[in-house]
Scaffold this active site. Structure first.
Site, PDB file in Angstrom:
ATOM      1  N   ARG A   1       0.814  -1.205   0.000  1.00  0.00           N
ATOM      2  CA  ARG A   1       0.000   0.000   0.000  1.00  0.00           C
ATOM      3  C   ARG A   1       0.855   1.266   0.000  1.00  0.00           C
ATOM      4  NH1 ARG A   1      -3.816   0.500  -2.421  1.00  0.00           N
ATOM      5  NH2 ARG A   1      -2.621   2.205  -3.305  1.00  0.00           N
TER       6      ARG A   1
ATOM      7  N   LYS B   1       1.766  24.744  -3.392  1.00  0.00           N
ATOM      8  CA  LYS B   1       0.495  24.086  -3.070  1.00  0.00           C
ATOM      9  C   LYS B   1       0.675  22.575  -3.186  1.00  0.00           C
ATOM     10  CE  LYS B   1      -2.057  28.129  -4.600  1.00  0.00           C
ATOM     11  NZ  LYS B   1      -2.954  28.721  -5.623  1.00  0.00           N
TER      12      LYS B   1
ATOM     13  N   LYS C   1       3.685  39.441  -2.338  1.00  0.00           N
ATOM     14  CA  LYS C   1       2.300  39.332  -2.774  1.00  0.00           C
ATOM     15  C   LYS C   1       1.472  40.442  -2.142  1.00  0.00           C
ATOM     16  CE  LYS C   1       1.028  35.334  -4.159  1.00  0.00           C
ATOM     17  NZ  LYS C   1       0.485  33.956  -4.282  1.00  0.00           N
TER      18      LYS C   1
ATOM     19  N   GLU D   1       4.295  40.188  -7.187  1.00  0.00           N
ATOM     20  CA  GLU D   1       3.013  40.035  -7.854  1.00  0.00           C
ATOM     21  C   GLU D   1       2.460  41.415  -8.190  1.00  0.00           C
ATOM     22  OE1 GLU D   1      -0.286  37.140  -6.424  1.00  0.00           O
ATOM     23  OE2 GLU D   1      -0.710  39.071  -5.470  1.00  0.00           O
TER      24      GLU D   1
ATOM     25  N   ASP E   1      -0.878  38.536 -12.019  1.00  0.00           N
ATOM     26  CA  ASP E   1      -1.932  37.775 -11.351  1.00  0.00           C
ATOM     27  C   ASP E   1      -3.286  38.097 -11.953  1.00  0.00           C
ATOM     28  OD1 ASP E   1      -2.919  36.008  -9.308  1.00  0.00           O
ATOM     29  OD2 ASP E   1      -3.676  37.787  -8.270  1.00  0.00           O
TER      30      ASP E   1
END
Length: 283
Positions: free
Chosen positions: A99, A134, A166, A195, A216
């Site tokens: 597994r 992410k 950002k 950004e 963005d």
């Protein structure tokens, strides 16, 4: 491609086996301790194979003498129905490792396969496909390796190896210019990217000397305009709302990078299975 760091693989596998096996596989105890077996790992999906080192380490953890013969290279495209690997070892080792080994293979192959689809979609353009942060917690370096196996490129590894300014950083610093100046003063050796959400911010970032600018949520026509206005002075990266259907059009605007969180967070695991044959059965 460069193989993964063995220390990274060992850490990932140890953590995964601690989680799955714990103090011992109580179901594997039902098998005779000296029974041997052979097994085949199969894929039901077409895929880009990735994660061989992780899967192999799972089997060797339980049986260091296991014989593992891979039928496909890391990063190779395999057809649905292909045999990926043949393994010979103790029966208990094969069922205990199954597994966790498949979990690594199905997840990393999924990231590599998704990446390859985006890379194929922009082939022949100037753009390079990038990943993001992410990622699945604890598997970032493994997933970023899988992105490379699929033909993509890595963005920063974490919060320590590049400055990415950002919206919230800009608000706290007071302006893009102030944020870039502060970044240069504190971290002179690191890439500084910022950004931007509109053309005034793009111009401010250019004037402030950003190393890279992230556009963005720009519309397609705005991307082409940004490329023309920047005129190659600074690499441009696109982020946000990038789908497989749209990525080619984005690349054809002339941007340098396209970062896609879906490479690592929206992947669908590759459908794998293991078929086992017991060589030594009790009379």
């Amino acid at each position: 491609m460069t193989p993964p760091d063995p220390a990274l693989v060992a850490r990932d596998v140890r953590r995964a086996l601690d989680e799955d096996v714990g103090a011992g596989d109580v179901t594997a105890d039902l098998l005779p301790a000296d029974a041997h077996a052979s097994a085949r790992l199969l894929t039901r999906d077409a895929a880009v194979l990735c994660g061989r080192d992780w899967a192999q380490a799972c089997f060797l953890h339980f049986d260091p003498q296991a014989r593992i013969r891979w039928q496909a290279r890391e990063g190779e495209r395999v057809a649905a129905g292909s045999v990926l690997c043949q393994i010979e070892g103790t029966a208990r080792a094969l069922v205990s490792a199954e597994r966790t080994a498949l979990n690594f293979l199905q997840t990393l192959s999924a990231t590599a396969t998704t990446t390859a689809a985006f890379v194929d979609a922009v082939r022949g353009t100037h753009a390079r496909i990038l990943d993001t942060r992410k990622t699945i917690p604890g598997l970032r370096l493994a997933q970023k390796y899988a992105v490379r196996a699929g033909g993509g490129h890595n963005h920063r590894i974490g919060l320590f190896d590049a400055v990415l300014i950002k919206e919230n950083h800009i608000a706290a610093a007071g302006s893009i210019s102030a944020a870039i100046a502060r970044a240069r003063a504190l971290h002179p050796g690191l890439l500084v990217e910022t950004e931007v959400e509109n053309f005034p911010e793009l111009r401010e970032a250019l004037a402030a000397g950003a190393d890279r600018i992230m556009l963005d949520e720009f519309e397609l026509q705005e991307l082409g305009r940004a490329v023309a206005e920047t005129a190659g002075r600074v690499p441009l990266e696109v982020s946000g709302s990038v789908s497989l259907e749209r990525v080619r059009a984005i690349a054809e605007t002339g941007v340098d990078f396209i970062s896609i969180g879906a490479l690592t967070k929206h992947v669908r695991a590759i459908d794998l299975s293991m078929r086992i044959d017991i060589a030594d059965r009790p009379a």
